[in-house]
Write a protein that holds these residues in place. Sequence first.
Motif, PDB file in Angstrom:
ATOM      1  N   ILE A 124     -16.411  14.708  16.537  1.00  0.00           N
ATOM      2  CA  ILE A 124     -16.198  13.310  16.245  1.00  0.00           C
ATOM      3  C   ILE A 124     -15.691  12.555  17.584  1.00  0.00           C
ATOM      4  N   GLU A 168     -16.494   5.581   6.424  1.00  0.00           N
ATOM      5  CA  GLU A 168     -15.956   6.724   5.917  1.00  0.00           C
ATOM      6  C   GLU A 168     -17.485   7.539   5.599  1.00  0.00           C
ATOM      7  N   ILE A 169     -17.436   8.833   6.134  1.00  0.00           N
ATOM      8  CA  ILE A 169     -18.674   9.544   5.776  1.00  0.00           C
ATOM      9  C   ILE A 169     -19.004  10.194   4.471  1.00  0.00           C
ATOM     10  N   HIS A 170     -17.999  10.219   3.763  1.00  0.00           N
ATOM     11  CA  HIS A 170     -18.321  10.819   2.222  1.00  0.00           C
ATOM     12  C   HIS A 170     -18.519   9.499   1.068  1.00  0.00           C
ATOM     13  N   LYS A 186      -4.540   3.554   6.813  1.00  0.00           N
ATOM     14  CA  LYS A 186      -4.492   3.244   8.387  1.00  0.00           C
ATOM     15  C   LYS A 186      -5.305   1.898   8.431  1.00  0.00           C
ATOM     16  N   ARG A 239     -15.632   8.873  -1.348  1.00  0.00           N
ATOM     17  CA  ARG A 239     -14.211   8.296  -0.602  1.00  0.00           C
ATOM     18  C   ARG A 239     -14.576   7.020  -0.034  1.00  0.00           C
ATOM     19  N   TYR A 260       1.067  -1.208   0.072  1.00  0.00           N
ATOM     20  CA  TYR A 260      -0.102   0.016   0.068  1.00  0.00           C
ATOM     21  C   TYR A 260       1.014   1.231  -0.219  1.00  0.00           C
ATOM     22  N   PRO A 295     -20.752   9.693  12.176  1.00  0.00           N
ATOM     23  CA  PRO A 295     -20.112   9.175  13.512  1.00  0.00           C
ATOM     24  C   PRO A 295     -21.480   9.293  14.611  1.00  0.00           C
ATOM     25  N   ASP A 348      -8.789   9.206  12.923  1.00  0.00           N
ATOM     26  CA  ASP A 348      -7.878  10.161  12.241  1.00  0.00           C
ATOM     27  C   ASP A 348      -8.448  11.324  11.534  1.00  0.00           C
ATOM     28  N   ALA A 349      -8.653  12.333  12.081  1.00  0.00           N
ATOM     29  CA  ALA A 349      -9.753  13.356  11.950  1.00  0.00           C
ATOM     30  C   ALA A 349      -9.544  14.204  10.696  1.00  0.00           C
ATOM     31  N   CYS A 366     -12.718   7.489  10.505  1.00  0.00           N
ATOM     32  CA  CYS A 366     -12.629   8.359   9.328  1.00  0.00           C
ATOM     33  C   CYS A 366     -11.669   7.486   8.563  1.00  0.00           C
ATOM     34  N   ALA A 367     -12.112   6.623   7.648  1.00  0.00           N
ATOM     35  CA  ALA A 367     -11.027   5.687   7.375  1.00  0.00           C
ATOM     36  C   ALA A 367     -10.649   5.980   5.932  1.00  0.00           C
ATOM     37  N   ALA A 368     -11.229   6.774   4.886  1.00  0.00           N
ATOM     38  CA  ALA A 368     -10.954   6.615   3.560  1.00  0.00           C
ATOM     39  C   ALA A 368      -9.580   7.540   3.668  1.00  0.00           C
ATOM     40  N   PRO A 369      -8.720   7.135   2.325  1.00  0.00           N
ATOM     41  CA  PRO A 369      -9.009   5.693   1.293  1.00  0.00           C
ATOM     42  C   PRO A 369      -8.478   4.633   1.923  1.00  0.00           C
ATOM     43  N   GLY A 370      -8.167   4.341   3.335  1.00  0.00           N
ATOM     44  CA  GLY A 370      -7.796   3.156   3.756  1.00  0.00           C
ATOM     45  C   GLY A 370      -6.377   2.832   4.331  1.00  0.00           C
ATOM     46  N   LYS A 376     -15.404  20.556  14.281  1.00  0.00           N
ATOM     47  CA  LYS A 376     -15.567  18.999  13.806  1.00  0.00           C
ATOM     48  C   LYS A 376     -14.998  18.085  14.542  1.00  0.00           C
TER      49      LYS A 376
HETATM   50  C1  LIG Z   1      -7.155  12.264   7.100  1.00  0.00           C
HETATM   51  S1  LIG Z   1      -8.595  11.770   6.404  1.00  0.00           S
HETATM   52  C2  LIG Z   1      -8.422  10.025   6.753  1.00  0.00           C
HETATM   53  C3  LIG Z   1      -7.376   9.116   6.139  1.00  0.00           C
HETATM   54  C4  LIG Z   1      -7.482   7.754   6.435  1.00  0.00           C
HETATM   55  N1  LIG Z   1      -7.717   7.403   7.863  1.00  0.00           N
HETATM   56  C5  LIG Z   1      -6.206   6.841   5.959  1.00  0.00           C
HETATM   57  O1  LIG Z   1      -5.327   6.796   6.485  1.00  0.00           O
HETATM   58  O2  LIG Z   1      -6.279   6.841   4.532  1.00  0.00           O
HETATM   59  C6  LIG Z   1     -10.044  12.058   7.336  1.00  0.00           C
HETATM   60  C7  LIG Z   1     -11.232  11.576   6.672  1.00  0.00           C
HETATM   61  O3  LIG Z   1     -12.388  12.067   7.464  1.00  0.00           O
HETATM   62  C8  LIG Z   1     -13.432  12.261   6.749  1.00  0.00           C
HETATM   63  N2  LIG Z   1     -14.431  13.196   7.457  1.00  0.00           N
HETATM   64  C9  LIG Z   1     -14.808  14.443   6.561  1.00  0.00           C
HETATM   65  N3  LIG Z   1     -15.746  15.028   7.562  1.00  0.00           N
HETATM   66  C10 LIG Z   1     -16.114  13.909   8.719  1.00  0.00           C
HETATM   67  C11 LIG Z   1     -16.991  14.060   9.602  1.00  0.00           C
HETATM   68  N4  LIG Z   1     -17.830  15.093  10.034  1.00  0.00           N
HETATM   69  N5  LIG Z   1     -17.190  12.663  10.494  1.00  0.00           N
HETATM   70  C12 LIG Z   1     -16.352  11.697  10.125  1.00  0.00           C
HETATM   71  N6  LIG Z   1     -15.596  11.877   9.285  1.00  0.00           N
HETATM   72  C13 LIG Z   1     -15.254  12.886   8.514  1.00  0.00           C
HETATM   73  C14 LIG Z   1     -13.072  12.513   5.442  1.00  0.00           C
HETATM   74  O4  LIG Z   1     -13.889  12.520   4.418  1.00  0.00           O
HETATM   75  C15 LIG Z   1     -11.872  11.927   5.373  1.00  0.00           C
HETATM   76  O5  LIG Z   1     -11.798  10.858   4.556  1.00  0.00           O
END
Ligand SMILES: C[S@@+](CC[C@H](N)C(=O)[O-])C[C@H]1O[C@@H](n2cnc3c(N)ncnc32)[C@H](O)[C@@H]1O
Length: 467
Positions: free
Chosen positions: A230, A151-153, A133, A156, A102, A179, A196-197, A127-131, A226
């Motif tokens: 969360i 993932e909220i979006h 972690k 993504r 990865y 969340p 992972d905010a 907050c997992a995308a794109p993955g 925000k």
């Molecule tokens: C830093 S990125 C995560 C990266 C991911 N953990 C990785 O390692 O690939 C933060 C994620 O939080 C999502 N996000 C945005 N607003 C959010 C909310 N209100 N609640 C939860 N997640 C949110 C975003 O869409 C984004 O994918």
Amino acid sequence: MFGQPLLRNMNKQKGDFSLKLPHTFVEKMNALLQEEAPRFFASYEKEKVNGLRFNPLKIERDAFLALAPFSLSPVPFCPTGFYYETDDQPGKHPYHAAGLYYIQEPSAMFVAETLQPSHGEKVLDLCAAPGGKTTQLAAMMDNTGFLLANEIHPKRVKALSENIERLGITNTLVTNETPEKLAEYFVGYFDKILVDAPCSGEGMFRKDEEAIHYWSEEHVHQCAVKQRHILDCAYRMLKEGGILIYSTCTFSPEENEQTMEALLQKYEDLELVAIEKSAGIQPGRPEWTKTTLTAIEQTARLWPHLLLGEGHFVAKLQKVSPAPTWKGKNATSNVTKQTLREYRAFEQETLTINIEKTMYSFNQHLFALPDDCPSFAGLKIVRAGLHLGEQKKQRFEPNHALALALKKEEIVHSLELEDYTKYLRGETIETGGDRGWVVVTIDGYPLGWGKEVKGTLKNFYPKGLRI
Ligand SMILES: C[S@@+](CC[C@H](N)C(=O)[O-])C[C@H]1O[C@@H](n2cnc3c(N)ncnc32)[C@H](O)[C@@H]1O
């Protein structure tokens, strides 16, 4: 293969990047860092470093190093992480399609290392995308236990789901929820939670110049609000003794030290746990909190001028007092005898193993759920463990995810090709065989399905992934 990318990259100059940085950001960092500021800004003149993590679910470290045609050197704070040279382009190699690694920014690798999930635990990546972690956590759990990747979006979450598939991950439920909604379902459920905010991304300016355009003091403030929201949700989902990791890729104290300070003030039963720091990783800054909170030194900061990677903040907390316990139930199978019979017939012909998990079907799609998977009725599910395939008229058609989760010895018929581009382009291939379902492999690592009939391999490599 080990090379010397560190030294070469360190010496590459990028041009006068600091000129593009927002004026207020520069002023703020000067005020925060004082005499350290020139070294910090000098890091913007250096080329960013590139990282990848090999995937221990599919390949061991020595085998990966023997196979990988890249110049690699170890990331000191992540045992599976390596720096590679920009010219290597590992994202274009078929090994990438086979999920052997990865591609991940090196500092980001430290976050899951701090969480250290164990086999069999219940873990949430909120907050997992794109993955990045999620895939690291699943590998550390060795595909056991239960991992919820949310993932909220909606856009993504697709990338998250595809990465989980490519890396052969089977212990994960992927959801597309807020969340708050998850917090209603999973009160006191998780052993470990990662937040992972979403953040102002100041630590990514060198990697992602777009983050510069989004930056404003107002955005920093909005992110801080925000993040606290969360974290409230995450707190509710943590069980007694549970561990919460909070991370950002930004420098602003408002989103880091001060977010942790506010959390600790709000929840008396949360305590900071010391993060072990080596290889240039620094403590968080008590002087950047509102109350000069000494305990904040237990958090970690990764600075681009002090190590090879971008900017990150990581905090580790534990819930120390009794919490409400989870009252939900585990998911049960909803699969008909007929569906199961058709799957087992396919399995007997095609695989050398039996998959003994709770089976679940969404419409005609069959999934093998993670162990101890909680009931998910009412949640937006994107992937539920291992997607085995689809029940078509009187036959079972395997899903790409199944091929990517298998080891060569678990497959009855496999096929090594001389030219993988043809397969990855989705072309039909003349093989001369007539063996039915076949897994195409590269050096023994599955790439996807084909169906071999009367000398021709019909290509089942997913259309959306073709090159
Ligand atoms: C830093 S990125 C995560 C990266 C991911 N953990 C990785 O390692 O690939 C933060 C994620 O939080 C999502 N996000 C945005 N607003 C959010 C909310 N209100 N609640 C939860 N997640 C949110 C975003 O869409 C984004 O994918």
